[in-house]
Motif scaffolding. Structure first.
Motif, mmCIF file in Angstrom:
data_model
loop_
_atom_site.group_PDB
_atom_site.id
_atom_site.type_symbol
_atom_site.label_atom_id
_atom_site.label_comp_id
_atom_site.label_asym_id
_atom_site.label_seq_id
_atom_site.Cartn_x
_atom_site.Cartn_y
_atom_site.Cartn_z
ATOM 1 N N LYS A 445 73.108 52.897 -22.642
ATOM 2 C CA LYS A 445 72.104 53.742 -21.991
ATOM 3 C C LYS A 445 71.124 54.316 -23.010
ATOM 4 O O LYS A 445 69.906 54.369 -22.784
ATOM 5 C CB LYS A 445 72.803 54.871 -21.239
ATOM 6 C CG LYS A 445 71.849 55.825 -20.540
ATOM 7 C CD LYS A 445 72.306 57.230 -20.773
ATOM 8 C CE LYS A 445 71.168 58.183 -20.549
ATOM 9 N NZ LYS A 445 71.432 59.518 -21.066
ATOM 10 N N GLN A 446 71.628 54.744 -24.176
ATOM 11 C CA GLN A 446 70.769 55.297 -25.218
ATOM 12 C C GLN A 446 69.782 54.252 -25.729
ATOM 13 O O GLN A 446 68.595 54.548 -25.920
ATOM 14 C CB GLN A 446 71.624 55.798 -26.380
ATOM 15 C CG GLN A 446 70.826 56.285 -27.587
ATOM 16 C CD GLN A 446 71.729 56.696 -28.730
ATOM 17 O OE1 GLN A 446 72.290 57.782 -28.689
ATOM 18 N NE2 GLN A 446 71.873 55.850 -29.735
ATOM 19 N N THR A 447 70.239 53.026 -25.925
ATOM 20 C CA THR A 447 69.366 51.960 -26.414
ATOM 21 C C THR A 447 68.263 51.650 -25.413
ATOM 22 O O THR A 447 67.098 51.468 -25.781
ATOM 23 C CB THR A 447 70.186 50.693 -26.701
ATOM 24 O OG1 THR A 447 71.173 50.988 -27.697
ATOM 25 C CG2 THR A 447 69.291 49.565 -27.209
ATOM 26 N N PHE A 448 68.627 51.615 -24.135
ATOM 27 C CA PHE A 448 67.613 51.356 -23.108
ATOM 28 C C PHE A 448 66.571 52.475 -23.084
ATOM 29 O O PHE A 448 65.365 52.217 -23.013
ATOM 30 C CB PHE A 448 68.281 51.231 -21.739
ATOM 31 C CG PHE A 448 67.309 51.072 -20.608
ATOM 32 C CD1 PHE A 448 66.660 49.870 -20.384
ATOM 33 C CD2 PHE A 448 67.022 52.144 -19.771
ATOM 34 C CE1 PHE A 448 65.752 49.726 -19.348
ATOM 35 C CE2 PHE A 448 66.119 52.012 -18.735
ATOM 36 C CZ PHE A 448 65.483 50.802 -18.519
ATOM 37 N N THR A 449 67.040 53.723 -23.151
ATOM 38 C CA THR A 449 66.116 54.863 -23.142
ATOM 39 C C THR A 449 65.173 54.810 -24.342
ATOM 40 O O THR A 449 63.969 55.067 -24.214
ATOM 41 C CB THR A 449 66.900 56.184 -23.158
ATOM 42 O OG1 THR A 449 67.745 56.247 -22.004
ATOM 43 C CG2 THR A 449 65.954 57.380 -23.146
ATOM 44 N N ARG A 450 65.699 54.475 -25.498
ATOM 45 C CA ARG A 450 64.855 54.402 -26.697
ATOM 46 C C ARG A 450 63.889 53.227 -26.641
ATOM 47 O O ARG A 450 62.800 53.296 -27.207
ATOM 48 C CB ARG A 450 65.734 54.343 -27.940
ATOM 49 C CG ARG A 450 66.471 55.656 -28.195
ATOM 50 C CD ARG A 450 67.289 55.637 -29.466
ATOM 51 N NE ARG A 450 67.921 56.937 -29.698
ATOM 52 C CZ ARG A 450 68.691 57.220 -30.724
ATOM 53 N NH1 ARG A 450 68.931 56.288 -31.658
ATOM 54 N NH2 ARG A 450 69.223 58.424 -30.858
ATOM 55 N N LEU A 451 64.281 52.169 -25.960
ATOM 56 C CA LEU A 451 63.353 51.053 -25.782
ATOM 57 C C LEU A 451 62.197 51.473 -24.874
ATOM 58 O O LEU A 451 61.034 51.128 -25.125
ATOM 59 C CB LEU A 451 64.090 49.856 -25.190
ATOM 60 C CG LEU A 451 63.273 48.578 -24.993
ATOM 61 C CD1 LEU A 451 62.633 48.136 -26.301
ATOM 62 C CD2 LEU A 451 64.151 47.470 -24.422
ATOM 63 N N VAL A 452 62.519 52.225 -23.835
ATOM 64 C CA VAL A 452 61.465 52.767 -22.965
ATOM 65 C C VAL A 452 60.535 53.676 -23.765
ATOM 66 O O VAL A 452 59.313 53.659 -23.597
ATOM 67 C CB VAL A 452 62.090 53.527 -21.780
ATOM 68 C CG1 VAL A 452 61.014 54.290 -20.994
ATOM 69 C CG2 VAL A 452 62.823 52.573 -20.859
ATOM 70 N N ASN A 453 61.117 54.459 -24.681
ATOM 71 C CA ASN A 453 60.306 55.362 -25.512
ATOM 72 C C ASN A 453 59.349 54.594 -26.415
ATOM 73 O O ASN A 453 58.268 55.100 -26.744
ATOM 74 C CB ASN A 453 61.222 56.256 -26.350
ATOM 75 C CG ASN A 453 61.917 57.314 -25.524
ATOM 76 O OD1 ASN A 453 61.469 57.652 -24.428
ATOM 77 N ND2 ASN A 453 63.016 57.838 -26.031
#
Length: 465
Positions: A445-453
């Motif tokens: 989940k953290q990796t996906f959120t940072r990719l969105v960022n």
């Protein structure tokens, strides 16, 4: 009719002489310190479809609905219409304006002369009344420039609102899928612990294990079960965030759109993101472009204030008919007037100077805000890339940790079941596996959120290899 024609020609000549405008002419900053900045804002080609690279039908559906239903975007779009209406109004002030009037008047005893006693007079007036503020020193022109810059800023902020909402929907969708994944992992852990508990119970019934071993296994099992409501709360929070962004009622999305899709994995890219060397990604940053337009507007306001140091010329006139009591409308009742007025705020010089100084100070503030936005954008982009890369490294290492923990549990369970292993070894192995599984779900989940960022930080200007 020649006199009105001469007046019109004179007004036209005056208009051609109003090309000069006091105050500084705005030029877009070419650089901020060593950072080049000489490109106007350009919405990235992928700004409104970058999420499609995840190839997630549910995410596509959510964002498409948000772009239509989200009220923040609707408000930003309306603000653009309002700002351009203000600009058109300000720009029209450079042209003469007028009205068509028609009126009737009746009065008695119009003077103190005794001969007018008991005499009723009537009259009719019909024609065009015109007024024109001759923009000799560019006050109206500068005001128009400021209004245009404000309208352009509103348009940029509308594009930014779309990007921000898209990013928020994607991030909230990641939160929702992440909570679902952690719930799934928790259930798998419960099933795994129940298998281990069954082994302990069987050994206890055979007299090969103690009540303490069973109690410690039960404690670990209940600990995992107790974490389930927390994940359900995260799920409800993410659903509420998505529902708010999409103008949906509570639970509406969970029962329809969000019930679809693969729960076991978060959206991932099939290819890595690409950073083009030498690309000016600052031009995709709406916040930088917004502050640049604010700087342009504040620079124009200096000219608006400076113009008050000089005289202001306005011309009013009338062209029409003034009828007699007989209400005859012909060449004999034709009427016209021209009344130029020159005004100058000489007696209020101190206030004029104060307004100029205020406008200059506002421009300096806008310049500082623009420069700060450039540095903030650069660091935001750099941090988003580093954070994503570090998260990916952490995720890959945790995957290896989970595989090793899974193997350790398998070995410890076999040994304990065969009577050659210690219970504490099994308990520790189970605990480590629980932690590694949950940590892996969090990191996905953290990796996906940072990719969105990353997409958000680069204004949607990142491409996929």
């Amino acid at each position: 009719m020649r006199a009105p024609l001469k007046a019109a020609v004179l007004a036209l000549v005056i208009g051609t002489l109003t090309a000069c405008a006091v105050g500084p002419d705005y030029k877009m900053p070419e650089q901020v310190k060593q950072v080049p900045f000489n490109s106007p804002y350009q919405q990235a080609g992928a700004a409104l479809n970058w999420w499609q690279a995840f190839n997630d039908p549910v995410l596509n559906q959510l964002i498409e609905k948000a772009l239509v239903e989200n009220r923040t975007i609707t408000q930003a779009r309306a603000n653009v219409d309002r700002a351009y209406a203000v600009f058109r109004d300000a720009d029209n002030n450079r042209l003469p304006n007028g009205t068509l009037d028609s009126g009737y008047q009746a009065y008695e005893n119009s003077t103190l002369d005794p001969s007018d006693d008991d005499i009723i007079s009537r009259g009719y007036q019909s024609g065009a009344s015109l007024t024109w503020d001759v923009d000799l020193f560019g006050k109206i022109r500068r005001a128009s420039e400021a209004a245009q810059a404000n309208a352009q800023q509103a348009d940029i902020l509308w594009h930014d609102a779309q990007l921000q909402i898209i990013s928020q929907v994607a991030a909230s969708y990641g939160d929702y899928r992440g909570a679902q994944l952690r719930l799934q992992v928790a259930q798998e852990n419960v099933n795994n612990l129940e298998q281990s508990r069954a082994i302990v119970l069987a050994r206890l019934n055979a007299g090969m294990a103690s009540e303490l071993e069973l109690a410690r296994m039960d404690a670990q099992l209940y600990e995992v079960k107790a974490s389930v409501p927390a994940y359900q709360s995260q799920l409800a929070t993410a659903d509420a965030a998505l529902s708010s962004l999409l103008a949906a009622t509570p639970g509406e999305l969970a029962d329809s759109v969000l019930s679809q899709g693969d729960v076991s994995n978060l959206p991932q890219l099939s290819k890595p993101v690409a950073i083009v060397k030498g690309e000016n990604y600052l031009r995709y940053r709406a916040d930088v472009a917004s502050t640049e337009r604010a700087l342009a507007a504040s620079t124009a306001q200096i000219g608006v204030a400076t113009a008050d140091l000089y005289p202001n010329l306005s011309i009013s006139g009338f062209l029409g008919f003034l009828s007699s009591p007989g209400f005859a409308v012909n060449s004999d009742s034709q009427s016209w007037s021209v009344a130029p007025t020159l005004s100058w705020q000489v007696a209020d010089w101190g206030s004029v100077r104060a307004r100029i100084n205020s406008a200059k100070a506002s421009s300096q503030m806008a310049l500082a805000d623009f420069e700060q936005s450039v540095f903030s954008a650069l660091n935001d982009m750099s941090l988003s890339l580093k954070s994503y890369n570090l998260s990916r490294q952490q995720e890959l290492t945790t995957e290896q940790q989970r595989a090793a923990s899974q193997k350790a549990v398998h070995i410890a369970r076999q040994r304990y079941n065969a009577g050659s292993g210690e219970f504490l070894d099994l308990l520790d192995a189970e605990r480590e596996l629980l932690r590694s599984r949950d940590q892996q779900a969090q990191l996905e989940k953290q990796t996906f959120t940072r990719l969105v960022n990353i997409y958000k930080a680069f204004g949607g200007g990142i491409s996929v290899l």
